[in-house]
Enzyme design. Sequence first.
Site, PDB file in Angstrom:
ATOM      1  N   HIS A 311       0.862  -1.188   0.000  1.00 25.70           N
ATOM      2  CA  HIS A 311       0.000   0.000   0.000  1.00 25.70           C
ATOM      3  C   HIS A 311       0.897   1.236   0.000  1.00 25.70           C
ATOM      4  O   HIS A 311       1.967   1.231   0.616  1.00 25.70           O
ATOM      5  CB  HIS A 311      -0.885   0.008   1.252  1.00 25.70           C
ATOM      6  CG  HIS A 311      -2.062   0.910   1.144  1.00 25.70           C
ATOM      7  ND1 HIS A 311      -1.979   2.258   1.402  1.00 25.70           N
ATOM      8  CD2 HIS A 311      -3.337   0.670   0.765  1.00 25.70           C
ATOM      9  CE1 HIS A 311      -3.167   2.803   1.207  1.00 25.70           C
ATOM     10  NE2 HIS A 311      -4.015   1.878   0.825  1.00 25.70           N
ATOM     11  N   ASP A 369      -7.994  -5.261  -0.087  1.00 26.06           N
ATOM     12  CA  ASP A 369      -8.435  -6.109  -1.209  1.00 26.06           C
ATOM     13  C   ASP A 369      -8.052  -7.570  -1.048  1.00 26.06           C
ATOM     14  O   ASP A 369      -8.525  -8.412  -1.820  1.00 26.06           O
ATOM     15  CB  ASP A 369      -7.845  -5.563  -2.514  1.00 26.06           C
ATOM     16  CG  ASP A 369      -8.433  -4.210  -2.853  1.00 26.06           C
ATOM     17  OD1 ASP A 369      -7.676  -3.226  -2.925  1.00 26.06           O
ATOM     18  OD2 ASP A 369      -9.669  -4.135  -2.993  1.00 26.06           O
TER      19      ASP A 369
HETATM   20  C1  SDX Z   1      -6.261   0.121  -2.799  1.00 24.43           C
HETATM   21  O1  SDX Z   1      -4.429   4.611  -1.929  1.00 24.43           O
HETATM   22  C2  SDX Z   1      -5.375   3.985  -1.279  1.00 24.43           C
HETATM   23  O2  SDX Z   1      -5.747   4.357  -0.201  1.00 24.43           O
HETATM   24  C3  SDX Z   1      -5.978   2.800  -2.034  1.00 24.43           C
HETATM   25  C4  SDX Z   1      -6.990   1.965  -1.281  1.00 24.43           C
HETATM   26  C5  SDX Z   1      -8.261   2.749  -1.016  1.00 24.43           C
HETATM   27  O3  SDX Z   1      -8.998   2.360  -0.114  1.00 24.43           O
HETATM   28  O4  SDX Z   1      -8.561   3.679  -1.806  1.00 24.43           O
HETATM   29  O5  SDX Z   1      -6.437   1.515  -0.062  1.00 24.43           O
HETATM   30  C6  SDX Z   1      -7.409   0.740  -2.093  1.00 24.43           C
HETATM   31  O6  SDX Z   1      -6.012   0.471  -3.927  1.00 24.43           O
HETATM   32  C7  SDX Z   1      -5.401  -0.875  -2.060  1.00 24.43           C
HETATM   33  C8  SDX Z   1      -4.181  -1.346  -2.909  1.00 24.43           C
HETATM   34  C9  SDX Z   1      -4.689  -2.439  -3.839  1.00 24.43           C
HETATM   35  N1  SDX Z   1      -3.657  -2.796  -4.816  1.00 24.43           N
HETATM   36  C10 SDX Z   1      -3.023  -3.994  -4.749  1.00 24.43           C
HETATM   37  O7  SDX Z   1      -3.181  -4.835  -3.852  1.00 24.43           O
HETATM   38  C11 SDX Z   1      -2.098  -4.264  -5.926  1.00 24.43           C
HETATM   39  C12 SDX Z   1      -0.770  -4.817  -5.399  1.00 24.43           C
HETATM   40  N2  SDX Z   1      -0.092  -3.727  -4.687  1.00 24.43           N
HETATM   41  C13 SDX Z   1       0.923  -2.975  -5.417  1.00 24.43           C
HETATM   42  O8  SDX Z   1       0.598  -2.780  -6.765  1.00 24.43           O
HETATM   43  C14 SDX Z   1       1.421  -1.779  -4.623  1.00 24.43           C
HETATM   44  O9  SDX Z   1       1.634  -2.198  -3.350  1.00 24.43           O
HETATM   45  C15 SDX Z   1       0.622  -0.496  -4.590  1.00 24.43           C
HETATM   46  C16 SDX Z   1       0.226  -0.032  -5.952  1.00 24.43           C
HETATM   47  C17 SDX Z   1      -0.607  -0.671  -3.774  1.00 24.43           C
HETATM   48  C18 SDX Z   1       1.517   0.549  -3.950  1.00 24.43           C
HETATM   49  O10 SDX Z   1       2.549   0.814  -4.873  1.00 24.43           O
HETATM   50  P1  SDX Z   1       3.848   1.591  -4.404  1.00 24.43           P
HETATM   51  O11 SDX Z   1       3.479   2.731  -3.513  1.00 24.43           O
HETATM   52  O12 SDX Z   1       4.688   1.876  -5.597  1.00 24.43           O
HETATM   53  O13 SDX Z   1       4.541   0.495  -3.502  1.00 24.43           O
HETATM   54  P2  SDX Z   1       5.809   0.718  -2.649  1.00 24.43           P
HETATM   55  O14 SDX Z   1       6.494   2.027  -2.972  1.00 24.43           O
HETATM   56  O15 SDX Z   1       5.424   0.484  -1.234  1.00 24.43           O
HETATM   57  O16 SDX Z   1       6.784  -0.472  -3.131  1.00 24.43           O
HETATM   58  C19 SDX Z   1       7.970  -0.687  -2.399  1.00 24.43           C
HETATM   59  C20 SDX Z   1       8.582  -1.955  -2.976  1.00 24.43           C
HETATM   60  C21 SDX Z   1       8.878  -1.876  -4.472  1.00 24.43           C
HETATM   61  O17 SDX Z   1       9.946  -2.767  -4.700  1.00 24.43           O
HETATM   62  P3  SDX Z   1      11.476  -2.145  -4.770  1.00 24.43           P
HETATM   63  O18 SDX Z   1      11.508  -1.212  -5.968  1.00 24.43           O
HETATM   64  O19 SDX Z   1      11.694  -1.401  -3.450  1.00 24.43           O
HETATM   65  O20 SDX Z   1      12.379  -3.340  -4.926  1.00 24.43           O
HETATM   66  O21 SDX Z   1       7.677  -3.061  -2.823  1.00 24.43           O
HETATM   67  C22 SDX Z   1       7.366  -3.602  -4.098  1.00 24.43           C
HETATM   68  C23 SDX Z   1       7.647  -2.494  -5.102  1.00 24.43           C
HETATM   69  O22 SDX Z   1       7.926  -3.078  -6.379  1.00 24.43           O
HETATM   70  N3  SDX Z   1       5.945  -3.956  -4.055  1.00 24.43           N
HETATM   71  C24 SDX Z   1       5.475  -5.158  -4.319  1.00 24.43           C
HETATM   72  C25 SDX Z   1       4.089  -5.074  -4.101  1.00 24.43           C
HETATM   73  N4  SDX Z   1       3.766  -3.828  -3.727  1.00 24.43           N
HETATM   74  C26 SDX Z   1       4.923  -3.135  -3.705  1.00 24.43           C
HETATM   75  N5  SDX Z   1       6.090  -6.294  -4.714  1.00 24.43           N
HETATM   76  C27 SDX Z   1       5.296  -7.363  -4.887  1.00 24.43           C
HETATM   77  N6  SDX Z   1       3.951  -7.371  -4.692  1.00 24.43           N
HETATM   78  C28 SDX Z   1       3.325  -6.238  -4.311  1.00 24.43           C
HETATM   79  N7  SDX Z   1       1.996  -6.246  -4.135  1.00 24.43           N
END
Ligand code: SDX
Length: 434
Positions: A311, A369
């Site tokens: 998140h 989710d």
């Molecule tokens: C919702 O914003 C909100 O409030 C949204 C929400 C709401 O109520 O409106 O809460 C609803 O959208 C919840 C999120 C649902 N999405 C998912 O579950 C999809 C999977 N999650 C990812 O796509 C991701 O975690 C995000 C999009 C939610 C957040 O993306 P960020 O901010 O770019 O993630 P981050 O900066 O924390 O990532 C840090 C690291 C990165 O790797 P490095 O570059 O450091 O090596 O963690 C990795 C990311 O690639 N990473 C993941 C991951 N999420 C982040 N790796 C694997 N699986 C994941 N799910």
Amino acid sequence: MSGSAKRSVTITLDGSNKSSTLPLLDGTIGPQVADIRRIYGDLGIFTYDPGYGATAACESKITYIDGDQGILLYRGYPIEQLAEHSSFLEVAYLLTNGELPTPAQLRDYEMGVLRHTMLHEQLRQFYNGFRRDAHPMAVMCGVVGALSAFYHDSLDINNPEHRKISAFRLIAKMPTIAAWAHKYNSGQPFMYPRNDLGYAENFLYMFNAVPAETYKVNPILAKAMDLIMILHADHEQNASTSTVRLSGSTGANPFACIAAGIASLWGPAHGGANEAVLKMLTEIGHVRNIPEFLSEVKDKGSHTKLMGFGHRVYKNYDPRAKIIQKACHDVLGELGIKDDPLLDLALELEKIALNDKYFVDRKLYPNVDFYSGIILKAMGFPTSMFTALFAVSRTVGWISQWAEMIEDPEQRIGRPRQIYTGPTQRDYIPPGQR
Ligand code: SDX
């Protein structure tokens, strides 16, 4: 801006005697914000924050999130207490009006919603333009946007009464629009809303009933639906809410702004994640396949994400995920589903991920989710409807945030700038010389 500025932060430009003193504003809780509005005038520079991870785009009194502590407050009330004691329409009143309603105020509000649950009969025809297999979110985008073609009597966004009736119309009609999208997919006749039923109960009735027989909504499912709606109602300045605010900042009507929010929510990185989680669990198929799947997730080149994890704000367990996980057990148990293989798989996947260095180091925890799809599937919803249900609930948050923006004396059209890295000015080259 109601935040007070007692302290400031000064930025000095290297190699010059230029500096800019930016007031630090205090909210009631949460980090201070540096008011950077004067930085371009003082230093001739912009700030750069792709994805707005460190940028406060507005002042708001509606929802507060502490991502490190896993705290979520709606108008100051913890989500755990609202989930346990409140109802979706009471939460809708709270989010739109700022305070919990008296019993009389809640009755009036519920009546205000009930009076607007039906759609104009011409809108029924609108559905016929879609393919029968149209994704419900495509239908929601189209039909909600089309509402602005029906309510010319209430499109003056500066008229408080127009804002109020538009909010009632949107909150009231979203369940009907979503339920009819499902009925259209399934080829069954639309069911009209019934004003003798509660909000979540009415939605389940329109979704499941057929004209050929009477249908009684299972109270367990109605309660679970109401809880799920409470948990999805608002969430600060997430992508779809920011889309609604940016659209609304141009003066666009509320129906068009909510349609824009629906489009933004559809993405798998946002509200589309609940559908993607079910697809992911189905593809993993069995607990024995978890290690191989997680290896693929850790391989950046695979572009595979652990859907329902991570998140932008929560670097701790999403409090909504905890509540939904418990509700999963309750609903499945009350429905007599002894062991749901998907829930068992999700629990094992969560347990392994939460002990895996890759996820621990990146503070990746289950979000709202991760479990919502499991409970929705157990309740009989097709996967394609999951995000549509999210949109029904989040309409309350969107319209509350939209109204707050319109009523903010400081609001102006949203217009971010950029850092330009394209070609400098150059002359046109005639086709024969290219
Ligand atoms: C919702 O914003 C909100 O409030 C949204 C929400 C709401 O109520 O409106 O809460 C609803 O959208 C919840 C999120 C649902 N999405 C998912 O579950 C999809 C999977 N999650 C990812 O796509 C991701 O975690 C995000 C999009 C939610 C957040 O993306 P960020 O901010 O770019 O993630 P981050 O900066 O924390 O990532 C840090 C690291 C990165 O790797 P490095 O570059 O450091 O090596 O963690 C990795 C990311 O690639 N990473 C993941 C991951 N999420 C982040 N790796 C694997 N699986 C994941 N799910």
